[in-house]
Design a protein around this motif. Structure first.
Motif, PDB file in Angstrom:
ATOM      1  N   ARG A 102      51.260  -7.191 -76.953  1.00  0.00           N
ATOM      2  CA  ARG A 102      51.427  -7.882 -78.438  1.00  0.00           C
ATOM      3  C   ARG A 102      51.513  -9.215 -78.314  1.00  0.00           C
ATOM      4  O   ARG A 102      52.034  -9.966 -78.952  1.00  0.00           O
ATOM      5  N   ILE A 103      50.580 -10.033 -77.312  1.00  0.00           N
ATOM      6  CA  ILE A 103      50.452 -11.366 -77.462  1.00  0.00           C
ATOM      7  C   ILE A 103      48.833 -11.836 -76.775  1.00  0.00           C
ATOM      8  O   ILE A 103      48.223 -11.089 -76.443  1.00  0.00           O
ATOM      9  N   GLY A 104      48.441 -12.763 -77.695  1.00  0.00           N
ATOM     10  CA  GLY A 104      47.194 -13.421 -77.319  1.00  0.00           C
ATOM     11  C   GLY A 104      46.156 -12.615 -77.588  1.00  0.00           C
ATOM     12  O   GLY A 104      46.186 -11.407 -78.209  1.00  0.00           O
ATOM     13  N   THR A 105      45.099 -13.270 -77.694  1.00  0.00           N
ATOM     14  CA  THR A 105      43.548 -12.620 -78.165  1.00  0.00           C
ATOM     15  C   THR A 105      42.320 -12.902 -77.332  1.00  0.00           C
ATOM     16  O   THR A 105      41.528 -12.444 -77.164  1.00  0.00           O
ATOM     17  N   MET A 106      42.551 -14.413 -76.789  1.00  0.00           N
ATOM     18  CA  MET A 106      41.134 -14.992 -75.992  1.00  0.00           C
ATOM     19  C   MET A 106      41.249 -14.693 -74.670  1.00  0.00           C
ATOM     20  O   MET A 106      40.153 -14.484 -74.127  1.00  0.00           O
ATOM     21  N   MET A 107      42.402 -14.485 -74.192  1.00  0.00           N
ATOM     22  CA  MET A 107      42.115 -14.385 -72.567  1.00  0.00           C
ATOM     23  C   MET A 107      42.052 -13.191 -72.190  1.00  0.00           C
ATOM     24  O   MET A 107      42.408 -12.264 -72.323  1.00  0.00           O
ATOM     25  N   MET A 108      40.873 -13.007 -71.109  1.00  0.00           N
ATOM     26  CA  MET A 108      40.305 -11.838 -70.502  1.00  0.00           C
ATOM     27  C   MET A 108      41.168 -11.171 -69.947  1.00  0.00           C
ATOM     28  O   MET A 108      41.408  -9.586 -70.026  1.00  0.00           O
ATOM     29  N   THR A 109      42.234 -11.745 -69.071  1.00  0.00           N
ATOM     30  CA  THR A 109      43.298 -11.109 -68.378  1.00  0.00           C
ATOM     31  C   THR A 109      44.215 -10.200 -69.092  1.00  0.00           C
ATOM     32  O   THR A 109      44.820  -9.365 -68.489  1.00  0.00           O
ATOM     33  N   LEU A 110      44.225 -10.400 -70.480  1.00  0.00           N
ATOM     34  CA  LEU A 110      45.197  -9.481 -71.403  1.00  0.00           C
ATOM     35  C   LEU A 110      44.529  -8.317 -71.569  1.00  0.00           C
ATOM     36  O   LEU A 110      45.212  -7.309 -72.128  1.00  0.00           O
ATOM     37  N   TYR A 111      43.220  -8.126 -71.570  1.00  0.00           N
ATOM     38  CA  TYR A 111      42.666  -6.788 -71.844  1.00  0.00           C
ATOM     39  C   TYR A 111      42.421  -6.014 -70.485  1.00  0.00           C
ATOM     40  O   TYR A 111      42.071  -6.122 -69.394  1.00  0.00           O
ATOM     41  N   ASP A 112      43.147  -4.742 -70.770  1.00  0.00           N
ATOM     42  CA  ASP A 112      43.212  -3.817 -69.478  1.00  0.00           C
ATOM     43  C   ASP A 112      41.828  -2.830 -69.654  1.00  0.00           C
ATOM     44  O   ASP A 112      41.512  -2.339 -68.620  1.00  0.00           O
ATOM     45  N   TYR A 113      41.323  -2.590 -70.860  1.00  0.00           N
ATOM     46  CA  TYR A 113      40.234  -1.565 -70.870  1.00  0.00           C
ATOM     47  C   TYR A 113      38.832  -2.321 -71.353  1.00  0.00           C
ATOM     48  O   TYR A 113      39.042  -3.081 -72.452  1.00  0.00           O
ATOM     49  N   TRP A 114      37.992  -1.821 -70.869  1.00  0.00           N
ATOM     50  CA  TRP A 114      36.566  -2.625 -71.062  1.00  0.00           C
ATOM     51  C   TRP A 114      35.401  -1.659 -71.285  1.00  0.00           C
ATOM     52  O   TRP A 114      35.484  -0.365 -70.635  1.00  0.00           O
ATOM     53  N   GLY A 115      34.623  -1.709 -72.096  1.00  0.00           N
ATOM     54  CA  GLY A 115      33.525  -0.831 -72.386  1.00  0.00           C
ATOM     55  C   GLY A 115      32.473  -1.569 -71.216  1.00  0.00           C
ATOM     56  O   GLY A 115      32.429  -2.036 -70.502  1.00  0.00           O
ATOM     57  N   GLN A 116      31.166  -0.767 -71.315  1.00  0.00           N
ATOM     58  CA  GLN A 116      30.057  -1.108 -70.544  1.00  0.00           C
ATOM     59  C   GLN A 116      29.046  -2.139 -71.070  1.00  0.00           C
ATOM     60  O   GLN A 116      28.292  -2.806 -70.430  1.00  0.00           O
ATOM     61  N   GLY A 117      29.163  -2.366 -72.431  1.00  0.00           N
ATOM     62  CA  GLY A 117      28.516  -3.518 -73.057  1.00  0.00           C
ATOM     63  C   GLY A 117      27.260  -3.146 -73.565  1.00  0.00           C
ATOM     64  O   GLY A 117      26.637  -1.952 -73.250  1.00  0.00           O
ATOM     65  N   THR A 118      26.730  -4.044 -74.544  1.00  0.00           N
ATOM     66  CA  THR A 118      25.387  -3.507 -75.198  1.00  0.00           C
ATOM     67  C   THR A 118      24.673  -4.671 -75.290  1.00  0.00           C
ATOM     68  O   THR A 118      25.162  -6.153 -75.604  1.00  0.00           O
ATOM     69  N   GLN A 119      23.284  -4.787 -74.984  1.00  0.00           N
ATOM     70  CA  GLN A 119      22.403  -6.076 -75.056  1.00  0.00           C
ATOM     71  C   GLN A 119      22.233  -6.336 -76.531  1.00  0.00           C
ATOM     72  O   GLN A 119      21.540  -5.822 -77.171  1.00  0.00           O
ATOM     73  N   VAL A 120      22.485  -7.898 -76.660  1.00  0.00           N
ATOM     74  CA  VAL A 120      21.825  -8.311 -77.971  1.00  0.00           C
ATOM     75  C   VAL A 120      20.795  -9.324 -77.538  1.00  0.00           C
ATOM     76  O   VAL A 120      21.006 -10.407 -76.708  1.00  0.00           O
ATOM     77  N   THR A 121      19.591  -9.223 -78.065  1.00  0.00           N
ATOM     78  CA  THR A 121      18.393 -10.369 -77.779  1.00  0.00           C
ATOM     79  C   THR A 121      18.051 -11.104 -78.877  1.00  0.00           C
ATOM     80  O   THR A 121      17.865 -10.319 -79.767  1.00  0.00           O
ATOM     81  N   VAL A 122      18.136 -12.222 -79.046  1.00  0.00           N
ATOM     82  CA  VAL A 122      17.794 -13.083 -80.367  1.00  0.00           C
ATOM     83  C   VAL A 122      16.444 -13.733 -80.014  1.00  0.00           C
ATOM     84  O   VAL A 122      16.546 -14.490 -79.207  1.00  0.00           O
ATOM     85  N   SER A 123      15.152 -13.466 -80.823  1.00  0.00           N
ATOM     86  CA  SER A 123      14.060 -14.271 -80.476  1.00  0.00           C
ATOM     87  C   SER A 123      13.830 -15.337 -81.199  1.00  0.00           C
ATOM     88  O   SER A 123      14.411 -15.352 -82.595  1.00  0.00           O
ATOM     89  N   SER A 124      13.378 -16.392 -80.928  1.00  0.00           N
ATOM     90  CA  SER A 124      13.145 -17.670 -81.932  1.00  0.00           C
ATOM     91  C   SER A 124      11.885 -17.583 -82.600  1.00  0.00           C
ATOM     92  O   SER A 124      11.081 -16.493 -82.481  1.00  0.00           O
TER      93      SER A 124
END
Length: 124
Positions: A102-124
């Motif tokens: 129940r502390i912090g939001t930005m630090m990655m070290t506070l997060y114990d569980y992670w998903g696999q990720g999803t790709q976002v691609t923005v074309s110009s």
């Protein structure tokens, strides 16, 4: 077993929108903070946004303020990242994570569980 599964990534033109979802399972997340992070090619992972499940408090990186909105649906145990006015520099793999402290939001070290990720691609 905690599981976080992202969806909603894809290819979009600059100025467009995407909504990412993070479906959480394996325990009750009512006391957690759910965060979104991204990693662009050749760069390190960075904080994007977070929401505290228990009170709805939100936090954003300066680079996405006013364009991205983080939210959650308690009934569905799902967090969302609505991304508007997308820019090519938003191109990255976006990953959601769960922070049980129940502390912090930005630090990655506070997060114990992670998903696999999803790709976002923005074309110009």
């Amino acid at each position: 077993q905690v599981q976080l599964v992202e969806s909603g990534g894809g290819l979009v033109q600059a100025g467009g929108s995407l909504r990412l979802s993070c479906a959480a399972s394996g325990r009750t997340f009512s006391s957690y903070t759910m965060g979104w992070f991204r990693q662009a090619p050749g760069k390190g992972r960075e904080f994007v946004a977070a929401i505290r499940w228990y009170d709805g408090y939100t936090d954003y990186a300066d680079s996405v303020k006013g364009r991205f909105t983080v939210s959650r649906d308690n009934a569905k145990n799902t967090a969302y990242l609505q991304m508007n006015s997308l820019k090519p520099e938003d191109t990255a793999i976006y990953t959601c994570a769960a922070n049980p402290k129940r502390i912090g939001t930005m630090m990655m070290t506070l997060y114990d569980y992670w998903g696999q990720g999803t790709q976002v691609t923005v074309s110009s």
